[in-house]
Design a protein around this motif. Sequence first.
Motif, mmCIF file in Angstrom:
data_model
loop_
_atom_site.group_PDB
_atom_site.id
_atom_site.type_symbol
_atom_site.label_atom_id
_atom_site.label_comp_id
_atom_site.label_asym_id
_atom_site.label_seq_id
_atom_site.Cartn_x
_atom_site.Cartn_y
_atom_site.Cartn_z
ATOM 1 N N ASP A 170 0.855 -1.377 0.041
ATOM 2 C CA ASP A 170 0.154 0.192 -0.037
ATOM 3 C C ASP A 170 1.018 1.194 -0.009
ATOM 4 O OD1 ASP A 170 -2.183 -1.484 0.141
ATOM 5 O OD2 ASP A 170 -2.740 -0.782 1.990
ATOM 6 N N PRO A 171 0.526 2.017 -1.048
ATOM 7 C CA PRO A 171 1.452 3.572 -0.967
ATOM 8 C C PRO A 171 1.017 4.271 0.322
ATOM 9 C CG PRO A 171 -0.263 3.518 -2.686
ATOM 10 C CD PRO A 171 -0.273 2.090 -2.157
ATOM 11 N N GLY A 172 2.040 4.865 0.955
ATOM 12 C CA GLY A 172 1.594 5.401 2.096
ATOM 13 C C GLY A 172 1.455 4.817 3.443
ATOM 14 N N ALA A 173 2.083 3.418 3.302
ATOM 15 C CA ALA A 173 1.879 2.550 4.597
ATOM 16 C C ALA A 173 3.491 2.384 4.863
ATOM 17 C CB ALA A 173 1.086 1.464 4.443
ATOM 18 N N GLY A 187 4.350 7.573 -3.824
ATOM 19 C CA GLY A 187 3.549 7.174 -2.860
ATOM 20 C C GLY A 187 2.278 8.044 -2.601
ATOM 21 N N THR A 188 1.423 7.811 -1.901
ATOM 22 C CA THR A 188 0.205 8.561 -1.523
ATOM 23 C C THR A 188 0.663 9.868 -1.095
ATOM 24 O OG1 THR A 188 -1.018 6.448 -1.302
ATOM 25 C CG2 THR A 188 -2.159 8.808 -0.985
ATOM 26 N N ALA A 189 1.591 9.527 0.082
ATOM 27 C CA ALA A 189 1.941 10.626 1.068
ATOM 28 C C ALA A 189 3.075 11.695 0.325
ATOM 29 C CB ALA A 189 2.678 10.149 2.217
ATOM 30 N N ARG A 240 6.563 2.985 -6.403
ATOM 31 C CA ARG A 240 5.233 3.186 -5.950
ATOM 32 C C ARG A 240 5.102 3.657 -4.411
ATOM 33 N NH1 ARG A 240 2.181 4.216 -9.058
ATOM 34 N NH2 ARG A 240 1.649 3.211 -10.768
ATOM 35 N N CYS A 241 6.167 3.226 -3.679
ATOM 36 C CA CYS A 241 6.070 3.784 -2.332
ATOM 37 C C CYS A 241 7.394 3.000 -1.789
ATOM 38 C CB CYS A 241 5.093 3.423 -1.270
ATOM 39 S SG CYS A 241 5.124 4.037 0.245
ATOM 40 N N CYS A 281 7.304 7.797 4.091
ATOM 41 C CA CYS A 281 6.051 8.598 3.923
ATOM 42 C C CYS A 281 6.221 9.639 5.224
ATOM 43 C CB CYS A 281 4.846 7.821 4.318
ATOM 44 S SG CYS A 281 4.704 6.270 3.493
#
Lengths: 550, 161
Positions: A200-203, B87-89, B125-126, B130
């Motif tokens: 999961d991106p952000g984990a 990544g999202t962050a 991707r990540c 973060c």
Amino acid sequence: MTHADLQQIKERELAGRKKMVLRCCMAAGCMSLDSKGIKERLEKALAEAGLHNDVEVIGVGCMKLCCAGPLVQADPDGPLYTNVTAENAPSIIAAIKGGRSALEQADPQSPFFTQQQSIVLANSGLIDPERIEAYIAVDGYTALLNALTELDPKGVVETLVSSGLRGRGGAGFPTGLKWGTVAKSPGAKKYIICNADEGDPGAFMDRSVLESDPHSILEGMAIAAYAVGADQGFIYVRAEYPLAISRLQTAIKQAKRLGILGSGIFESPFNFNIDLRIGAGAFVCGEETALMASVEGKRGTPRPRPPFPAESGLWGCPTLINNVETLANIAPILRHGAEWFAGIGTLRSKGTKVFALAGKIQNTGLIEVPMGTPLRTIVETMGGGAPDGRQIKAVQTGGPSGGCIPAQHLDIPVDYESLTTLGSIMGSGGMIVMDDSTRMVDVARFFMEFCMDESCGKCIPCRAGTVQMHHLLEKILARKATARDLAKLEDLCDMVKHTSLCGLGQTAPNPVVSTLRFFRHEYEELLQDEAADPNAAGHDTAASPVTPAI
Amino acid sequence: MYQSISASDKRFKILEAHIKKSQHRQDALIEMLHKAQELFGFLGNDVLRYVAWQLKLPASRVYGVATFYHFFTLKPQGAHTCVVCLGTACYVKGANQILAAVEEHAHIKAGDTTPDRQLSLLTARCIGACGIAPAVVYDDVVTPRQTPESTLQHVRKWVAP
């Protein structure tokens, strides 16, 4: 290795400890800010100040407040120095001698720390993850020893069942039930897999646990192996986490050396070995059947279930797959008892949950809170709200499989069921805060692009559906879409959700569905009038110029 | 043919030793590809065929695995790499602007290498960093809290505008 030997190692370790310990964060975040160099400078400064007989510097795992790293703390509850640089070392040492330090500090009594309850992260930031002796000194491996000497495998499973522990990988399946199924499956050869493919991106919870307390995972796996009757374990860890990989390698080597892994563990007939398997960057490998294919050295594509891995997993043998955080809970549960664990959390979600707090929030980092803690406590009290005077707009949980919880629902308790009612999921623990400058359609497009790229291509709804949904979201963002496109998008969400083969496709529409539920106006503001659309007259506007990858 | 390859290039010899150590187990394919990429920098056809031959696997299976996983690259990389985490962050903190700035400066797209083979621009991707988003990895060194300006400062050392 016997109980007496463990005790001896513990006593020797405690006796060898100096009066004061300076802990220096050595997790990946702080390491990227040269915490290794800081540790060396601290040691040098200690020697120069003549304090090296009384004070020692140790490298520890994640100290949680990642946004203020590198972090250094003097034991036991001394000042917590933030944003430390190598040049600060003499000043920190001077403060130990009684001088006043003008260095930046964080308050260990602030809600970010005091609201936490550590089970999984109990050793994180306190012990040296690269020394097995440090883990044994905090009663490590005693849970395994007790399980082997005082409980039969059935007893271990029963303890897990009554603890109420549920899988921390996201779906929340009861762990005891899973263990019981694998234990009952017939077969001479069984396997255990630790799913450390935190995609999961952000984990970054699992990364932090692996880097900070690798032995707790080995102990949890060994207990699980004993309970289900397995003798071989694999840890499937992603290649993007080199530090976690190296610490796991060190930990496995040390445990083997002491006879805690291998044959005849703790002088019992129980044998257990663990091998590492390094992923190669495929999000779908977090899905258990895809993960098993990857462990076997194949393309990581999922297969239909049943048969479930508990019956037919790795090489057709019964296989138990647990997430990192789930396994980190095992030893504490056996050490403190099932009732203790069941007393924490809510009626249906027991224990604590680790979250990686990131995004538009003051205090980013790692937190562990009891299940049922209100989301507002996490993001406002602990996280300190959005920076730069902005307002929190939504909190995203569950990564690409999850959803966005809008600010008006921040009082929701964080547990498996409550998050589901809002169209999100607990997920593995990534928590991304978004402020009022974030455009929700853009967020939905971001996650859809992710799922489109990561779709393995095996089933058509996911492979072609994600491409089409992504195209529609691009079209909406380019202000070229109409209400018909939006309707088409919603139809596709429904179709992909219900017809995809595995969890990736089944949950890929979630970010769109949840942003549509709470932020529909943001989509509608971007739509064009039907009349102004040259394609509106009878043409299917969703027919994509992008050739679907069928 | 393969014996002569391993005799002429020391890297094949090292790879062979690793394959032997894994007892030529076919399920070790991904590990061996990791090792091969570490040694050669990328997985060329000769390397893929060699691994297939050593593990007694069809070349199609080895190629299939090598192309399935993002971590493996079948093209040679530049002397330096710049990996922008998406990544999202990192994304909500402006990683896409960082990427756009480098793409514009180096005149390449993500995934490509400059014609002079000095810089490969990649995305991740990540990377799990973060807490210090947005993060960029320059030649394997994770660097926290980047901006388009700070990233260009790094990249300018390798690529003239």
